[in-house]
Design a protein around this motif. Structure first.
Motif, PDB file in Angstrom:
ATOM      1  N   UNK A 275      38.381  46.011  42.741  1.00 37.21           N
ATOM      2  CA  UNK A 275      37.633  45.209  43.705  1.00 37.21           C
ATOM      3  C   UNK A 275      37.459  43.763  43.238  1.00 37.21           C
ATOM      4  N   UNK A 276      37.139  43.585  41.953  1.00 39.60           N
ATOM      5  CA  UNK A 276      36.950  42.234  41.424  1.00 39.60           C
ATOM      6  C   UNK A 276      38.254  41.446  41.455  1.00 39.60           C
ATOM      7  N   UNK A 277      39.336  42.079  41.028  1.00 34.97           N
ATOM      8  CA  UNK A 277      40.634  41.402  41.034  1.00 34.97           C
ATOM      9  C   UNK A 277      41.047  41.056  42.453  1.00 34.97           C
ATOM     10  N   UNK A 278      40.830  41.993  43.380  1.00 33.42           N
ATOM     11  CA  UNK A 278      41.139  41.733  44.790  1.00 33.42           C
ATOM     12  C   UNK A 278      40.350  40.540  45.312  1.00 33.42           C
ATOM     13  N   UNK A 279      39.108  40.406  44.878  1.00 31.03           N
ATOM     14  CA  UNK A 279      38.278  39.297  45.333  1.00 31.03           C
ATOM     15  C   UNK A 279      38.812  37.952  44.840  1.00 31.03           C
ATOM     16  N   UNK A 280      39.266  37.908  43.602  1.00 31.07           N
ATOM     17  CA  UNK A 280      39.836  36.660  43.086  1.00 31.07           C
ATOM     18  C   UNK A 280      41.127  36.313  43.838  1.00 31.07           C
ATOM     19  N   UNK A 281      41.897  37.338  44.193  1.00 33.57           N
ATOM     20  CA  UNK A 281      43.164  37.102  44.872  1.00 33.57           C
ATOM     21  C   UNK A 281      42.976  36.588  46.291  1.00 33.57           C
ATOM     22  N   UNK A 282      42.015  37.188  47.038  1.00 30.00           N
ATOM     23  CA  UNK A 282      41.949  36.874  48.468  1.00 30.00           C
ATOM     24  C   UNK A 282      40.562  36.480  48.988  1.00 30.00           C
ATOM     25  N   UNK A 283      39.497  36.642  48.194  1.00 25.50           N
ATOM     26  CA  UNK A 283      38.134  36.291  48.611  1.00 25.50           C
ATOM     27  C   UNK A 283      37.754  36.928  49.950  1.00 25.50           C
ATOM     28  N   UNK A 284      37.990  38.219  50.082  1.00 26.61           N
ATOM     29  CA  UNK A 284      37.731  38.912  51.339  1.00 26.61           C
ATOM     30  C   UNK A 284      36.294  39.438  51.457  1.00 26.61           C
ATOM     31  N   UNK A 285      35.618  39.670  50.328  1.00 25.72           N
ATOM     32  CA  UNK A 285      34.351  40.381  50.376  1.00 25.72           C
ATOM     33  C   UNK A 285      33.148  39.435  50.335  1.00 25.72           C
ATOM     34  N   UNK A 286      32.138  39.791  51.110  1.00 32.96           N
ATOM     35  CA  UNK A 286      30.864  39.065  51.059  1.00 32.96           C
ATOM     36  C   UNK A 286      30.047  39.470  49.843  1.00 32.96           C
ATOM     37  N   UNK A 287      30.139  40.753  49.478  1.00 33.53           N
ATOM     38  CA  UNK A 287      29.412  41.264  48.316  1.00 33.53           C
ATOM     39  C   UNK A 287      30.263  42.331  47.631  1.00 33.53           C
TER      40      UNK A 287
ATOM     41  N   UNK B 221      43.250  45.555  49.018  1.00 33.62           N
ATOM     42  CA  UNK B 221      43.329  44.573  50.105  1.00 33.62           C
ATOM     43  C   UNK B 221      44.181  45.087  51.255  1.00 33.62           C
ATOM     44  N   UNK B 222      45.266  45.784  50.921  1.00 36.27           N
ATOM     45  CA  UNK B 222      46.125  46.341  51.973  1.00 36.27           C
ATOM     46  C   UNK B 222      45.384  47.379  52.802  1.00 36.27           C
ATOM     47  N   UNK B 223      44.581  48.220  52.134  1.00 40.48           N
ATOM     48  CA  UNK B 223      43.821  49.232  52.865  1.00 40.48           C
ATOM     49  C   UNK B 223      42.785  48.568  53.767  1.00 40.48           C
ATOM     50  N   UNK B 224      42.125  47.545  53.269  1.00 39.75           N
ATOM     51  CA  UNK B 224      41.163  46.808  54.082  1.00 39.75           C
ATOM     52  C   UNK B 224      41.840  46.236  55.317  1.00 39.75           C
ATOM     53  N   UNK B 225      43.007  45.649  55.132  1.00 41.23           N
ATOM     54  CA  UNK B 225      43.742  45.052  56.254  1.00 41.23           C
ATOM     55  C   UNK B 225      44.117  46.113  57.278  1.00 41.23           C
TER      56      UNK B 225
ATOM     57  N   UNK C   7      35.540  31.982  43.290  1.00 42.18           N
ATOM     58  CA  UNK C   7      34.660  32.905  44.015  1.00 42.18           C
ATOM     59  C   UNK C   7      33.198  32.630  43.685  1.00 42.18           C
ATOM     60  N   UNK C   8      32.341  33.103  44.572  1.00 47.87           N
ATOM     61  CA  UNK C   8      30.903  33.005  44.367  1.00 47.87           C
ATOM     62  C   UNK C   8      30.484  34.188  43.499  1.00 47.87           C
ATOM     63  N   UNK C   9      30.264  33.949  42.221  1.00 50.68           N
ATOM     64  CA  UNK C   9      29.954  35.054  41.303  1.00 50.68           C
ATOM     65  C   UNK C   9      28.573  35.654  41.560  1.00 50.68           C
ATOM     66  N   UNK C  10      27.722  34.960  42.322  1.00 46.16           N
ATOM     67  CA  UNK C  10      26.410  35.536  42.648  1.00 46.16           C
ATOM     68  C   UNK C  10      26.546  36.697  43.630  1.00 46.16           C
TER      69      UNK C  10
ATOM     70  N   UNK D  70      31.898  42.233  54.947  1.00 44.61           N
ATOM     71  CA  UNK D  70      32.802  43.069  54.156  1.00 44.61           C
ATOM     72  C   UNK D  70      32.231  43.245  52.758  1.00 44.61           C
ATOM     73  N   UNK D  71      32.082  44.505  52.360  1.00 45.54           N
ATOM     74  CA  UNK D  71      31.436  44.824  51.091  1.00 45.54           C
ATOM     75  C   UNK D  71      32.300  45.826  50.337  1.00 45.54           C
TER      76      UNK D  71
END
Length: 227
Positions: free
Chosen positions: A148-160, A117-121, A219-222, A136-137
């Motif tokens: 990536x999965x853990x980061x998504x649960x933490x901040x919900x930054x990714x579309x896919x 997440x820090x690198x993305x920011x 998160x949207x698991x789909x 953001x993918x």
């Protein structure tokens, strides 16, 4: 379609994810971009329809772990293309394997996920994207999928999120990193906040089910695709 994913084809993102490992071993940005464009032509039968910018973890002075990764930004204003791809790198050296032992197996460290997440920011700042809304993918293999999965649960930054042969979310690691999850676990299972090891006394199946329900609410698991 506006902003349709450029790297959606399996063979395409898999080859570029594999290529990214070479960045840690001295591949230049220029050579990397040239290879990405070549792979795109081979897989799609046409030239990559966007300008490309690259930001790597080796350029950062802010990361606190051994996380390695590369962010690609594709842009074409005329075609309404604005896409960020975070390619997190899997286990590649002794630092990663130590993290596997402490983070993935014991669940006591999630610093690599946080650094994804820090690198993305940082990349968004470098590319002048703050306040904008690019797609953001996240791409990753092995350990990178866990990050990536853990980061998504933490901040919900990714579309896919796309992962191959990936390590999954570790419930104990999530407990370490996610304050909201930790509080809900403590409340639901009547754990003392001061006892950091109390979670290890819980029945794993009940804890896992609780975590699954939490993740599905958050998160949207789909949006998660795994090979």
């Amino acid at each position: 379609m506006v902003n349709q994913e450029l790297l959606k084809k399996d063979e395409l993102w898999l080859r570029i994810t594999e290529l990214e490992y070479k960045m840690k071993h001295g591949m230049s940005k220029e050579a990397f971009e040239k290879e990405v464009r070549r792979i795109y032509i081979e897989e799609m039968g046409e030239e990559l329809p966007a300008d490309m910018k690259i930001y790597t973890s080796s350029e950062s002075s802010e990361l606190k772990s051994d996380y390695d990764g590369t962010v690609l930004y594709f842009e074409n204003e005329e075609k309404n293309i604005s896409q960020l791809y975070v390619i997190s790198q899997g286990s590649n050296d002794s630092g990663d394997w130590l993290y596997n032992a402490i983070g993935l197996f014991q669940g006591k460290d999630a610093s690599q996920a946080e650094d994804a997440l820090n690198l993305l920011d940082e990349a968004e700042v470098q590319f002048g994207l703050k306040g904008k809304q690019p797609v953001k993918i996240a791409l990753g293999h092995s350990l990178a999928n866990n990050n990536n999965l853990t980061a998504q649960v933490l901040e919900q930054e990714f579309n896919q999120i796309y992962g191959v042969n990936g390590a999954q979310i570790n419930v104990y690691q999530l407990y370490t990193a996610d304050t909201d999850f930790r509080q809900k676990v403590n409340q639901n299972f009547n754990l003392l906040r001061t006892d950091k090891n109390a979670i290890y006394t819980l029945p794993p199946d009940k804890l896992e089910q609780f975590a699954v329900e939490y993740i599905e609410e958050k998160i949207d698991t789909s949006s998660i695709h795994q090979l």
